[in-house]
Design a protein around this motif. Structure first.
Motif, PDB file in Angstrom:
ATOM      1  N   ALA A  92      15.442  27.356  58.985  1.00 42.19           N
ATOM      2  CA  ALA A  92      14.113  26.791  59.188  1.00 42.19           C
ATOM      3  C   ALA A  92      13.364  27.469  60.333  1.00 42.19           C
ATOM      4  N   ARG A  93      12.051  27.353  60.276  1.00 42.92           N
ATOM      5  CA  ARG A  93      11.191  27.941  61.316  1.00 42.92           C
ATOM      6  C   ARG A  93      11.495  27.367  62.693  1.00 42.92           C
ATOM      7  N   ALA A  94      12.012  26.142  62.770  1.00 44.32           N
ATOM      8  CA  ALA A  94      12.324  25.536  64.064  1.00 44.32           C
ATOM      9  C   ALA A  94      13.374  26.330  64.824  1.00 44.32           C
ATOM     10  N   VAL A  95      14.213  27.106  64.123  1.00 37.03           N
ATOM     11  CA  VAL A  95      15.228  27.915  64.798  1.00 37.03           C
ATOM     12  C   VAL A  95      14.540  29.044  65.565  1.00 37.03           C
ATOM     13  N   ALA A  96      13.703  29.799  64.878  1.00 35.87           N
ATOM     14  CA  ALA A  96      12.899  30.862  65.487  1.00 35.87           C
ATOM     15  C   ALA A  96      11.804  31.209  64.497  1.00 35.87           C
ATOM     16  N   ASP A  97      10.659  31.596  65.020  1.00 40.65           N
ATOM     17  CA  ASP A  97       9.521  31.937  64.172  1.00 40.65           C
ATOM     18  C   ASP A  97       9.474  33.451  64.003  1.00 40.65           C
ATOM     19  N   CYS A  98       9.815  33.913  62.814  1.00 38.53           N
ATOM     20  CA  CYS A  98       9.857  35.359  62.546  1.00 38.53           C
ATOM     21  C   CYS A  98       8.473  35.979  62.489  1.00 38.53           C
ATOM     22  N   ASN A  99       7.428  35.161  62.491  1.00 39.16           N
ATOM     23  CA  ASN A  99       6.070  35.684  62.494  1.00 39.16           C
ATOM     24  C   ASN A  99       5.462  35.680  63.894  1.00 39.16           C
ATOM     25  N   ARG A 100       6.322  35.674  64.909  1.00 38.23           N
ATOM     26  CA  ARG A 100       5.917  35.839  66.301  1.00 38.23           C
ATOM     27  C   ARG A 100       6.751  36.958  66.907  1.00 38.23           C
ATOM     28  N   GLY A 101       6.183  37.645  67.871  1.00 38.72           N
ATOM     29  CA  GLY A 101       6.929  38.653  68.589  1.00 38.72           C
ATOM     30  C   GLY A 101       7.884  38.030  69.585  1.00 38.72           C
ATOM     31  N   GLU A 102       8.886  38.781  69.990  1.00 36.88           N
ATOM     32  CA  GLU A 102       9.892  38.247  70.901  1.00 36.88           C
ATOM     33  C   GLU A 102       9.313  37.853  72.253  1.00 36.88           C
ATOM     34  N   GLY A 103       8.197  38.419  72.615  1.00 32.35           N
ATOM     35  CA  GLY A 103       7.594  38.084  73.901  1.00 32.35           C
ATOM     36  C   GLY A 103       6.582  36.961  73.837  1.00 32.35           C
ATOM     37  N   GLN A 104       6.447  36.347  72.697  1.00 35.42           N
ATOM     38  CA  GLN A 104       5.428  35.307  72.524  1.00 35.42           C
ATOM     39  C   GLN A 104       6.010  33.921  72.814  1.00 35.42           C
ATOM     40  N   MET A 105       5.961  33.539  74.076  1.00 36.41           N
ATOM     41  CA  MET A 105       6.349  32.207  74.532  1.00 36.41           C
ATOM     42  C   MET A 105       5.514  31.862  75.752  1.00 36.41           C
ATOM     43  N   ALA A 106       5.276  30.575  75.955  1.00 35.70           N
ATOM     44  CA  ALA A 106       4.621  30.143  77.183  1.00 35.70           C
ATOM     45  C   ALA A 106       5.675  29.961  78.272  1.00 35.70           C
ATOM     46  N   PRO A 107       5.417  30.412  79.508  1.00 38.09           N
ATOM     47  CA  PRO A 107       6.425  30.308  80.566  1.00 38.09           C
ATOM     48  C   PRO A 107       6.949  28.893  80.779  1.00 38.09           C
ATOM     49  N   GLY A 108       6.069  27.901  80.650  1.00 38.11           N
ATOM     50  CA  GLY A 108       6.483  26.527  80.893  1.00 38.11           C
ATOM     51  C   GLY A 108       7.436  25.970  79.857  1.00 38.11           C
ATOM     52  N   GLU A 109       7.639  26.701  78.745  1.00 42.49           N
ATOM     53  CA  GLU A 109       8.502  26.217  77.665  1.00 42.49           C
ATOM     54  C   GLU A 109       9.930  26.759  77.779  1.00 42.49           C
ATOM     55  N   VAL A 110      10.189  27.609  78.764  1.00 42.63           N
ATOM     56  CA  VAL A 110      11.516  28.209  78.900  1.00 42.63           C
ATOM     57  C   VAL A 110      12.085  27.886  80.277  1.00 42.63           C
ATOM     58  N   ALA A 111      13.398  28.087  80.425  1.00 42.85           N
ATOM     59  CA  ALA A 111      14.051  27.845  81.706  1.00 42.85           C
ATOM     60  C   ALA A 111      13.513  28.803  82.767  1.00 42.85           C
ATOM     61  N   LEU A 112      13.603  28.381  84.012  1.00 46.71           N
ATOM     62  CA  LEU A 112      12.996  29.115  85.129  1.00 46.71           C
ATOM     63  C   LEU A 112      13.381  30.595  85.171  1.00 46.71           C
ATOM     64  N   PRO A 113      14.650  30.980  84.957  1.00 52.17           N
ATOM     65  CA  PRO A 113      14.988  32.413  85.048  1.00 52.17           C
ATOM     66  C   PRO A 113      14.311  33.283  83.991  1.00 52.17           C
ATOM     67  N   LEU A 114      13.767  32.681  82.941  1.00 46.11           N
ATOM     68  CA  LEU A 114      13.142  33.459  81.870  1.00 46.11           C
ATOM     69  C   LEU A 114      11.634  33.589  82.018  1.00 46.11           C
ATOM     70  N   ARG A 115      11.048  32.854  82.924  1.00 42.70           N
ATOM     71  CA  ARG A 115       9.586  32.728  82.921  1.00 42.70           C
ATOM     72  C   ARG A 115       8.855  34.034  83.207  1.00 42.70           C
ATOM     73  N   ALA A 116       9.463  34.908  83.986  1.00 41.81           N
ATOM     74  CA  ALA A 116       8.781  36.160  84.329  1.00 41.81           C
ATOM     75  C   ALA A 116       8.538  37.029  83.110  1.00 41.81           C
ATOM     76  N   GLN A 117       9.372  36.942  82.083  1.00 44.76           N
ATOM     77  CA  GLN A 117       9.194  37.796  80.909  1.00 44.76           C
ATOM     78  C   GLN A 117       8.198  37.228  79.912  1.00 44.76           C
ATOM     79  N   PHE A 118       7.680  36.028  80.185  1.00 47.05           N
ATOM     80  CA  PHE A 118       6.671  35.416  79.316  1.00 47.05           C
ATOM     81  C   PHE A 118       5.450  35.048  80.151  1.00 47.05           C
ATOM     82  N   SER A 119       4.850  36.041  80.767  1.00 47.15           N
ATOM     83  CA  SER A 119       3.838  35.784  81.788  1.00 47.15           C
ATOM     84  C   SER A 119       2.404  35.793  81.269  1.00 47.15           C
ATOM     85  N   ALA A 120       2.195  36.154  80.007  1.00 46.61           N
ATOM     86  CA  ALA A 120       0.822  36.254  79.494  1.00 46.61           C
ATOM     87  C   ALA A 120       0.707  35.556  78.143  1.00 46.61           C
ATOM     88  N   PRO A 121       0.840  34.237  78.108  1.00 38.88           N
ATOM     89  CA  PRO A 121       0.804  33.525  76.820  1.00 38.88           C
ATOM     90  C   PRO A 121      -0.588  33.491  76.224  1.00 38.88           C
TER      91      PRO A 121
END
Length: 307
Positions: A92-121
């Motif tokens: 299901a799409r809830a696992v991962a959305d294949c129609n989004r790029g790997e860098g497409q996440m909002a920083p606030g939706e991930v754990a703190l150590p990951l936020r720097a790699q998702f800096s431009a949502p």
């Protein structure tokens, strides 16, 4: 130990045990016996929810199912028989959305150590519709805790990356045999609201404003929609997502078009399949595949029998 930490520990343990192996059940590839240059991508119709996903969710499965392009794989039911290769997400799409790029996440939706790699949502990411869906209207956060590194990598390695590898492989195979390949990325959509660009259209054809496909390919899709007798728009409000952007390379003879189909064209109001409507749409889609198989971009259309 709290249940939420158990969920996260399970993600980490599973990732470590499998070393991010690729489960064969996450993706299905159905090749036509006759073969042809058309590849059909169906990334959002998967209906399998791995148990670790349900364990990590703070909402019920019925809420996660709202992310699905419900039953749009039925529209492609004749695709392989008509000469296409179908690459379909089974998870299901809830696992991962294949129609989004790997860098497409909002920083606030991930754990703190990951936020720097998702800096431009962007807008979709801020709405919780990134590479891992995290929020939906009326139900808030989908997951008990922000996505951590183990959870992110497990989803990407198990599902998202293998899906794109499968698409790339099939497109390369078709181009090697026919000199070109055509990717149709199939989706469904709710009715376009009043006041939004494209309102009233029942099908939206997207090619990133001409960047992902030869105009003759896109025009042929639009013409086939018009023959179906429903209203159609091009690139409004959906110009095409990550799949057509990542794989559509007209300069390399790979053409990619996204098709969004109003769910009322094939589903009942409760989102269950309308059998007669599904048959009508699958016959139409099969005819579209045959039409596209008879087009060599830059040349005249040729009868299918000449392929």
């Amino acid at each position: 130990m709290r249940r939420g930490w158990i969920c996260f520990t399970f993600f980490a343990t599973l990732a470590a045990m499998t070393r991010f192996s690729i489960p064969s059940s996450a993706i299905a590839v159905n090749r036509s016996g006759s073969g042809g240059p058309v590849i059909v991508s169906i990334p959002h119709a998967g209906r399998i929810y791995p148990p670790e996903i349900l364990a990590a969710a703070r909402v019920g499965r019925e809420q996660l199912e709202r992310l699905e392009d419900s039953w749009c794989d039925l529209i492609a039911g004749q695709a392989a028989d008509r000469g296409a290769t179908v690459v379909q997400a089974v998870w299901a799409r809830a696992v991962a959305d294949c129609n989004r790029g790997e860098g497409q996440m909002a920083p606030g939706e991930v754990a703190l150590p990951l936020r720097a790699q998702f800096s431009a949502p962007g807008r979709k990411e801020r709405a919780g519709l990134g590479v891992i869906p995290t929020r939906l209207a009326d139900c808030g956060s989908l997951w008990r805790f922000p996505i951590d590194r183990h959870g992110l990598n497990w989803r990407l390695e198990s599902f998202h990356r293998p899906y794109h590898v499968a698409l790339s492989r099939e497109l390369a195979r078709a181009r090697a045999r026919f000199g070109h390949a055509v990717l149709i990325d199939l989706h469904s959509m709710p009715a376009i609201p009043a006041g939004q660009p494209g309102h009233g259209a029942r099908i939206v054809v997207g090619d990133r404003f001409g960047r992902t496909a030869d105009d003759r390919i896109t025009a042929a899709v639009v013409e086939e929609v018009e023959r179906l007798g429903v209203s159609v728009t091009r690139n409004q409000p959906y110009a095409g997502g990550h799949i057509v952007s990542a794989h559509g390379r007209p300069d390399r003879s790979i053409h990619a078009v996204q098709i969004e189909i109003d769910r009322s064209l094939y589903l009942h109001p409760d989102r269950s399949p309308d059998h007669r409507a599904v048959v009508r749409m699958s016959e139409w889609f099969g005819g579209l595949i045959e039409r596209l198989a008879g087009i060599a971009p830059g040349e005249d259309e040729v009868p299918l029998a000449a392929e």
